[in-house]
Each structure stands twice: as structure tokens, then as C-alpha cells.
Design an enzyme around this catalytic site. Structure first.
Site, PDB file in Angstrom:
ATOM      1  N   LYS A 195       0.861  -1.184   0.000  1.00 18.90           N
ATOM      2  CA  LYS A 195       0.000   0.000   0.000  1.00 18.90           C
ATOM      3  C   LYS A 195       0.892   1.227   0.000  1.00 18.90           C
ATOM      4  O   LYS A 195       1.688   1.439   0.921  1.00 18.90           O
ATOM      5  CB  LYS A 195      -0.912  -0.007   1.221  1.00 18.90           C
ATOM      6  CG  LYS A 195      -1.819   1.212   1.273  1.00 18.90           C
ATOM      7  CD  LYS A 195      -2.788   1.146   2.433  1.00 18.90           C
ATOM      8  CE  LYS A 195      -3.643   2.404   2.479  1.00 18.90           C
ATOM      9  NZ  LYS A 195      -4.558   2.405   3.621  1.00 18.90           N
ATOM     10  N   LYS A 248      -2.106  -1.561  -3.908  1.00 17.53           N
ATOM     11  CA  LYS A 248      -2.974  -0.384  -3.876  1.00 17.53           C
ATOM     12  C   LYS A 248      -2.137   0.876  -3.945  1.00 17.53           C
ATOM     13  O   LYS A 248      -1.169   0.977  -3.193  1.00 17.53           O
ATOM     14  CB  LYS A 248      -3.762  -0.418  -2.570  1.00 17.53           C
ATOM     15  CG  LYS A 248      -4.625   0.781  -2.324  1.00 17.53           C
ATOM     16  CD  LYS A 248      -5.238   0.666  -0.970  1.00 17.53           C
ATOM     17  CE  LYS A 248      -5.983   1.933  -0.668  1.00 17.53           C
ATOM     18  NZ  LYS A 248      -6.524   1.937   0.658  1.00 17.53           N
ATOM     19  N   TYR A 313     -14.684   1.162  -7.308  1.00 18.95           N
ATOM     20  CA  TYR A 313     -15.909   1.930  -7.148  1.00 18.95           C
ATOM     21  C   TYR A 313     -16.801   1.787  -8.364  1.00 18.95           C
ATOM     22  O   TYR A 313     -17.931   2.253  -8.377  1.00 18.95           O
ATOM     23  CB  TYR A 313     -15.569   3.403  -6.851  1.00 18.95           C
ATOM     24  CG  TYR A 313     -14.765   3.505  -5.563  1.00 18.95           C
ATOM     25  CD1 TYR A 313     -15.398   3.467  -4.329  1.00 18.95           C
ATOM     26  CD2 TYR A 313     -13.364   3.551  -5.588  1.00 18.95           C
ATOM     27  CE1 TYR A 313     -14.670   3.496  -3.148  1.00 18.95           C
ATOM     28  CE2 TYR A 313     -12.623   3.576  -4.419  1.00 18.95           C
ATOM     29  CZ  TYR A 313     -13.285   3.550  -3.204  1.00 18.95           C
ATOM     30  OH  TYR A 313     -12.563   3.562  -2.031  1.00 18.95           O
TER      31      TYR A 313
END
Ligand code: PBG
Length: 323
Positions: A195, A248, A313
Site C-alpha cells: 500500500k 494499492k 468503485y
């Protein structure tokens, strides 16, 4: 064999021909939809920088998740906005915390849905950092105790997977130990292994009301310049007991995805983050790009680079487009 014997255009001559030889096939079954949950009843507050996304109260969440289920999205990941924040992130592990209530409600309503609980403290700390703070320093080991406690609380509330995203050293091991001690040895861990400290999280921090009140996250999240470090993080997380690993953001880190895919055999997720979503939405709203084609192309690229599944999303919209 070279041209003219070889002509690669032969296999591009028609749509059925192209389908036959297609290497990467995107499916709704690959997608995970993120949701933001806030206290209250009947709440559905739009998130300005993420058109089509809302902060839902638990009752409204059920309806929104119903939509995901109906288009074949198999999993959701939940982020909570607690009633109040404090210096111990107590809302993260409260038995009646926002995520715990959401997990119970969703598992009751949709038993087959895979519910992933994001496990991080920035939304629950009054200072907005992902760990316990003393004298302005984000402490590692005291944060681990809270992580284990939170994982147990989330799993007890029905979370099918816990997903630690705080980038504390040793968090996967601490969580595995905590879960096993509580008799939750079958709860898998999806580790946000690589991340990055990314500016692409901008819209999320509005959505989750979690920006750090001072400094930034670069003392725990990774430097965008580093690939080898992502391999070390992944190796450590797997050694500590991660069942799945994640990269990510996704689009600016496709090389990281493909390298982790090549070197490790564990299931690999990619998180296409809020900024990636917002950029496509914004350009599409100006009429500058074809939203559907660009979004599906981006997701296909992420899968081609090595992701087994994608947190996006666009999950619900993409599932509809793919149908
Ligand atoms: C919490 C967390 C963040 C995101 C997921 N979990 C924000 C951050 O680290 O600042 C970002 C997700 C997104 O941008 O879509 N640590």
C-alpha cells in the site's frame, strides 16, 4: 516465423474470432464494491468527489448492497465513519461499532455475500492517523494490539474476511494470532501488502472523513518509487499468515502487480482507488472520454497485469456493462 507467413491480423478479423483468442476476460465475479457507512437512519449522503457513491446509514446500506448482489457482484468491502473519534480508535472494536452493525445486518440479509471488513484506524482516531500516537510519533507495536482486537470484533460480527490496511509491521501475524485465540481460525486475512502513500486517495479521505490532522502517511505507507520493497512486504505478510495479498493503488502500480503475480502464488487483489475512479468520472462528465469503455479498459488492464480480483468503485456499473 515472420511476415508474410505470420499475419497477426488474421485472428483479429471478427468479434467471435477475437473472443475465441481473448486472454483476459473480466467478469462481475472479479469485482468487489466498497461502501461507506455512517451512523443514523435513512441517511444517504452523496460524496462530492465520487459521483454515485454515498455515505449510507446501516438501513440504507442494505438497499445499496442489494443492488450489487442483484448484478452479480460477489463481495463488498466496508469502511466505517464512527459516531465519535478518540485517541484509542475505540469505535473500531466496539461490539456495537458501525462496521460491526453493518456486518451483522448484511450477513443476515445476504448470507452468501462475501463481506470484507477494512481494518484500519484512521477513520476512528481523533488525529486521523492509522496507529496509536505518542509525542507525534505513530507507534507500531501498541497499534498491533488494537488490530488484533478489531479483527476479532469484526469477525465475531460476521465479517467473512478482515483486511488490514494500516501498514504496521507485524500486523498480519498479530491479527492471525488474535483470531486463532478467539476460535476464529477460519477467518481469512486479505493483507494490503503493498500500500503506497498515494495522492490518489484524495477523494476517499473526504468519503471516510479520515484525513490526517498533521503530517502525512509516509512513515508507514510505501514510497511510490519502490518496487523491491513491495516484494519484501508481500513475502513478510505471507509468512505471517496472509491468505491473500493486495496492491494499492492499481493503475499507477501495474508493474508491482505483475511482479507479485510472477513471484508469489497467493491470490492477488488490486485496489483501484478513489482517485482512479474520480479521474474517469470527471473526464467523462466533460465528455472528454467514453466512461464505459475507459472504465472497462482500466479494469481489464488491472486483471491482465495479474489481479485475481479488483476492488473498484465501478463494481456495480461494470457488472451491469458486462452483462
Ligand atoms: C485507510 C484507507 C485508505 C484507503 C483505503 N483504506 C486511505 C488512506 O490510506 O489514506 C484509500 C482508498 C481509496 O482511495 O479508494 N487507511
Amino acid at each position: 516465423m515472420a511476415f508474410p507467413i505470420t499475419r497477426l491480423r488474421r485472428l483479429r478479423s471478427s468479434e467471435p474470432m477475437r473472443r475465441l483468442v481473448r486472454q483476459t476476460e473480466l467478469s462481475p465475479a472479479d469485482l468487489v464494491m466498497p461502501f461507506f457507512i455512517r451512523p443514523g437512519k435513512g441517511e444517504r449522503r452523496p460524496i462530492a468527489s465520487m459521483p454515485g457513491h454515498y455515505q449510507y446509514s446501516v438501513d440504507e446500506l442494505e438497499k445499496a448492497v442489494g443492488e450489487a448482489v442483484s448484478v452479480g457482484v460477489p463481495a463488498v468491502i466496508l469502511f466505517g465513519i464512527p459516531e465519535k473519534k478518540d485517541s484509542r480508535a475505540s469505535g473500531a472494536y466496539a461490539a456495537d461499532g458501525i462496521i460491526q452493525r453493518a456486518c451483522r445486518s448484511l450477513k443476515n440479509r445476504f448470507p452468501k455475500l462475501v463481506v470484507i471488513a477494512d481494518l484500519c484506524f484512521c477513520e476512528y482516531m481523533d488525529h486521523g492517523h492509522c496507529g496509536v500516537i505518542k509525542n507525534g510519533v505513530i507507534l507500531n507495536d501498541p497499534t498491533l494490539e488494537l488490530a488484533a482486537k478489531t479483527a476479532v470484533s469484526q469477525a465475531k460480527a460476521g465479517a467473512d474476511i478482515v483486511a488490514p490496511s494500516g501498514m504496521m509491521d507485524g500486523q498480519v501475524a498479530a491479527i492471525r494470532k488474535g483470531l486463532d485465540r478467539a476460535g476464529l481460525e477460519m477467518t481469512p486475512i486479505l493483507a494490503y501488502s503493498a500500500k503506497y502513500a498515494s495522492a490518489f486517495y484524495g477523494p476517499f479521505r473526504d468519503a471516510a472523513e479520515s484525513p490526517p490532522s498533521f503530517g502525512d502517511r509516509s512513515s508507514y505507507q510505501m514510497d511510490a518509487a519502490n518496487l523491491r520493497e513491495a516484494l519484501r512486504e508481500t513475502a513478510l505478510d505471507l509468512e505471517e499468515g496472509a491468505d491473500m495479498v493486495m496492491v494499492k493503488p492499481a493503475l499507477p502500480y501495474l508493474d508491482v502487480l505483475s511482479e507479485i503475480r510472477r513471484r508469489f502464488d497467493a491470490p492477488l487483489a488490486a485496489y483501484s482507488v478513489s482517485g482512479e475512479f474520480a479521474m474517469i468520472k470527471a473526464a467523462a462528465s466533460k465528455g472528454w472520454i467514453d466512461e464505459r469503455k475507459v472504465a472497462l479498459e482500466a479494469l481489464t488492464g488491472i486483471k491482465r497485469a495479474g489481479a485475481d480480483f479488483i476492488l473498484t468503485y465501478y463494481a456495480i456499473e461494470a457488472a451491469r456493462w458486462l452483462d
